[in-house]
Design a protein around this motif. Sequence first.
Motif, PDB file in Angstrom:
ATOM      1  N   LEU A  97       0.852  -1.099   0.211  1.00 40.49           N
ATOM      2  CA  LEU A  97      -0.018  -0.074   0.056  1.00 40.49           C
ATOM      3  C   LEU A  97       0.737   1.040  -0.058  1.00 40.49           C
ATOM      4  O   LEU A  97       2.017   1.295   0.791  1.00 40.49           O
ATOM      5  N   GLY A  98       0.426   2.113  -0.792  1.00 39.22           N
ATOM      6  CA  GLY A  98       1.163   3.544  -1.002  1.00 39.22           C
ATOM      7  C   GLY A  98       0.581   4.528  -0.448  1.00 39.22           C
ATOM      8  O   GLY A  98      -0.916   4.731  -0.875  1.00 39.22           O
ATOM      9  N   CYS A  99       0.917   5.399   0.383  1.00 39.71           N
ATOM     10  CA  CYS A  99       0.098   6.614   0.925  1.00 39.71           C
ATOM     11  C   CYS A  99       1.138   7.816   0.647  1.00 39.71           C
ATOM     12  O   CYS A  99       2.151   8.062   0.812  1.00 39.71           O
ATOM     13  N   GLY A 100       0.264   9.065   0.389  1.00 38.02           N
ATOM     14  CA  GLY A 100       1.041  10.011   0.170  1.00 38.02           C
ATOM     15  C   GLY A 100       0.988  10.492  -1.208  1.00 38.02           C
ATOM     16  O   GLY A 100       0.935   9.921  -2.107  1.00 38.02           O
ATOM     17  N   PRO A 101       1.269  11.812  -1.383  1.00 37.61           N
ATOM     18  CA  PRO A 101       1.328  12.104  -3.116  1.00 37.61           C
ATOM     19  C   PRO A 101       2.358  11.304  -3.887  1.00 37.61           C
ATOM     20  O   PRO A 101       3.512  11.010  -3.224  1.00 37.61           O
ATOM     21  N   ALA A 102       2.220  10.990  -5.145  1.00 34.44           N
ATOM     22  CA  ALA A 102       2.955  10.224  -5.906  1.00 34.44           C
ATOM     23  C   ALA A 102       3.397   8.738  -5.203  1.00 34.44           C
ATOM     24  O   ALA A 102       4.073   7.915  -6.017  1.00 34.44           O
ATOM     25  N   ALA A 103       2.446   8.501  -4.256  1.00 32.37           N
ATOM     26  CA  ALA A 103       2.700   6.905  -4.091  1.00 32.37           C
ATOM     27  C   ALA A 103       1.904   5.992  -4.867  1.00 32.37           C
ATOM     28  O   ALA A 103       0.842   6.161  -5.072  1.00 32.37           O
ATOM     29  N   THR A 104       2.736   4.881  -4.798  1.00 34.29           N
ATOM     30  CA  THR A 104       2.203   3.627  -5.493  1.00 34.29           C
ATOM     31  C   THR A 104       1.824   2.670  -4.904  1.00 34.29           C
ATOM     32  O   THR A 104       2.415   2.527  -3.767  1.00 34.29           O
ATOM     33  N   SER A 105       0.733   1.923  -4.959  1.00 29.53           N
ATOM     34  CA  SER A 105       0.181   0.750  -4.566  1.00 29.53           C
ATOM     35  C   SER A 105       0.124  -0.349  -5.684  1.00 29.53           C
ATOM     36  O   SER A 105      -0.066  -0.136  -6.768  1.00 29.53           O
ATOM     37  N   PHE A 106       0.079  -1.687  -4.888  1.00 31.13           N
ATOM     38  CA  PHE A 106       0.251  -2.705  -5.788  1.00 31.13           C
ATOM     39  C   PHE A 106      -0.726  -3.983  -5.080  1.00 31.13           C
ATOM     40  O   PHE A 106      -0.332  -4.338  -4.060  1.00 31.13           O
ATOM     41  N   ASP A 107      -1.584  -4.489  -5.786  1.00 33.64           N
ATOM     42  CA  ASP A 107      -2.335  -5.388  -5.278  1.00 33.64           C
ATOM     43  C   ASP A 107      -2.051  -6.847  -5.426  1.00 33.64           C
ATOM     44  O   ASP A 107      -2.897  -7.963  -5.303  1.00 33.64           O
ATOM     45  N   GLY A 108      -1.075  -7.097  -6.512  1.00 33.53           N
ATOM     46  CA  GLY A 108      -0.735  -8.363  -6.931  1.00 33.53           C
ATOM     47  C   GLY A 108      -1.091  -8.517  -8.285  1.00 33.53           C
ATOM     48  O   GLY A 108      -0.570  -9.382  -9.219  1.00 33.53           O
ATOM     49  N   GLN A 109      -2.210  -7.569  -9.071  1.00 36.14           N
ATOM     50  CA  GLN A 109      -2.247  -7.422 -10.265  1.00 36.14           C
ATOM     51  C   GLN A 109      -2.511  -5.999 -10.689  1.00 36.14           C
ATOM     52  O   GLN A 109      -2.006  -5.823 -11.740  1.00 36.14           O
ATOM     53  N   ASP A 110      -3.132  -5.127 -10.172  1.00 38.79           N
ATOM     54  CA  ASP A 110      -3.120  -3.750 -10.583  1.00 38.79           C
ATOM     55  C   ASP A 110      -2.429  -3.082  -9.653  1.00 38.79           C
ATOM     56  O   ASP A 110      -2.153  -3.064  -8.670  1.00 38.79           O
ATOM     57  N   ARG A 111      -1.588  -1.970 -10.426  1.00 41.80           N
ATOM     58  CA  ARG A 111      -0.764  -0.874  -9.830  1.00 41.80           C
ATOM     59  C   ARG A 111      -1.704   0.189 -10.038  1.00 41.80           C
ATOM     60  O   ARG A 111      -2.042   0.758 -11.120  1.00 41.80           O
ATOM     61  N   TRP A 112      -1.509   1.255  -8.740  1.00 37.63           N
ATOM     62  CA  TRP A 112      -2.057   2.727  -8.870  1.00 37.63           C
ATOM     63  C   TRP A 112      -1.396   3.454  -8.142  1.00 37.63           C
ATOM     64  O   TRP A 112      -0.589   3.238  -7.282  1.00 37.63           O
ATOM     65  N   ALA A 158      -3.381 -10.367 -16.985  1.00 38.40           N
ATOM     66  CA  ALA A 158      -2.683 -11.255 -15.839  1.00 38.40           C
ATOM     67  C   ALA A 158      -1.371 -11.808 -16.356  1.00 38.40           C
ATOM     68  O   ALA A 158      -0.385 -11.824 -15.462  1.00 38.40           O
ATOM     69  N   ASP A 159      -1.384 -12.219 -17.848  1.00 37.50           N
ATOM     70  CA  ASP A 159      -0.227 -12.765 -18.282  1.00 37.50           C
ATOM     71  C   ASP A 159       0.910 -11.597 -18.187  1.00 37.50           C
ATOM     72  O   ASP A 159       2.316 -12.060 -18.127  1.00 37.50           O
ATOM     73  N   ALA A 160       0.561 -10.471 -19.024  1.00 40.97           N
ATOM     74  CA  ALA A 160       1.631  -9.569 -18.911  1.00 40.97           C
ATOM     75  C   ALA A 160       1.982  -9.014 -17.452  1.00 40.97           C
ATOM     76  O   ALA A 160       3.276  -8.759 -17.302  1.00 40.97           O
TER      77      ALA A 160
END
Length: 365
Positions: free
Chosen positions: A255-270, A292-294
């Motif tokens: 989990l990423g918090c704060g401006p410009a922070a990235t999160s990843f749940d195992g499939q999607d990144r935001w 999912a393959d990519a």
Amino acid sequence: MFDSLYIHVPFCAGKCAYCAFFSLGAATPAQHRCYLTALAAECRRRAPNCEPLQTIFVGGGTPNILSPDELQEFLAIIGNNFVLAADCEWTVEANPESLTPEKIALLAAAGVNRLSIGIQSFKAQLRERIGRRGSLAQLPAIMRAARDAGISRINFDLIFAIPGQTLADWRDDLAQALSWQPSHLSAYALTLEEGTALAQSLQNDLYDDDFVAFWDTSDELLGQQGLRRYEISNFARPGDECRHNQRIWHGASYLGCGPAATSFDGQDRWTNPAQFQQWLNGRPPEVDHIDADARAAEILAFGMRCVTGWQWDEYRQRCQREPMAFRGDALRRLQKLGLITLDANGARPTRQGLLFNDDLVAELL
């Protein structure tokens, strides 16, 4: 559910010439106040999606530019919203210019057990060449305070291939770093990131960084003192590898918090907006959604940053893919090129595979 947390603190004294990370130089107290208020709200909103945290990494910017009162509030935001595992690794990046014994005591009291200190170079002229502000005059007091507070896991960030830097300069930087007996050392090759002040100033310069010589010197001198390369740019004493980064390199969620922070749940990144006011206003993150393959190919490639590469059992568990069926042709080509070693149990990059990691990654993707 997430069990790793990254928090971005976007403030610093001024922008270093090589830095491409989102940060605000010379921010006002009012901006600090807005940040802490918004961060507390984001953490309250996201914490229910977290399990007890195995790792925390606070980066920037310069997290320790916060005043002691602001830093105490920042640490309380984490402590009040998240449950930490008993052996949670909690890293905070720090600039020696604005780190004080008082701030170190606050960090240690909150549970921080690892510091990553931005040295870049011990030579004033090289620090000036890359726009690094301040001096290292406070380093002895910082190291004493950290160890007195029980923070024994300390990383130094160093940069090589700085324009004008000689191999003798680099050997001296490594020797000075080792004299402090850090448990971890990051040795990054200077990257001229597009849009940075340094890239613009050097756009017409030609220089030979003799990359391989710097690389081999790092292995030689650090290895003599028990720090072994375990990732392209990272060395550690056995057991002192950065657990947070190791998890991310091997596809774990965070989990990423704060401006410009990235999160990843195992499939999607935001990624949260890399613009302060947009983040304060609650603009939604930008989602990086691929099939999912990519994503499984990306995770496979990213793990090859590490000297240990992948054990296939771990990769199967992470991605639900049989690796040789999924990317067997590419893996065999990389083996023939001498970029990886390959067997029934896993794959690992060779020295050449680490040196030419971009080519290795491109083949797997």
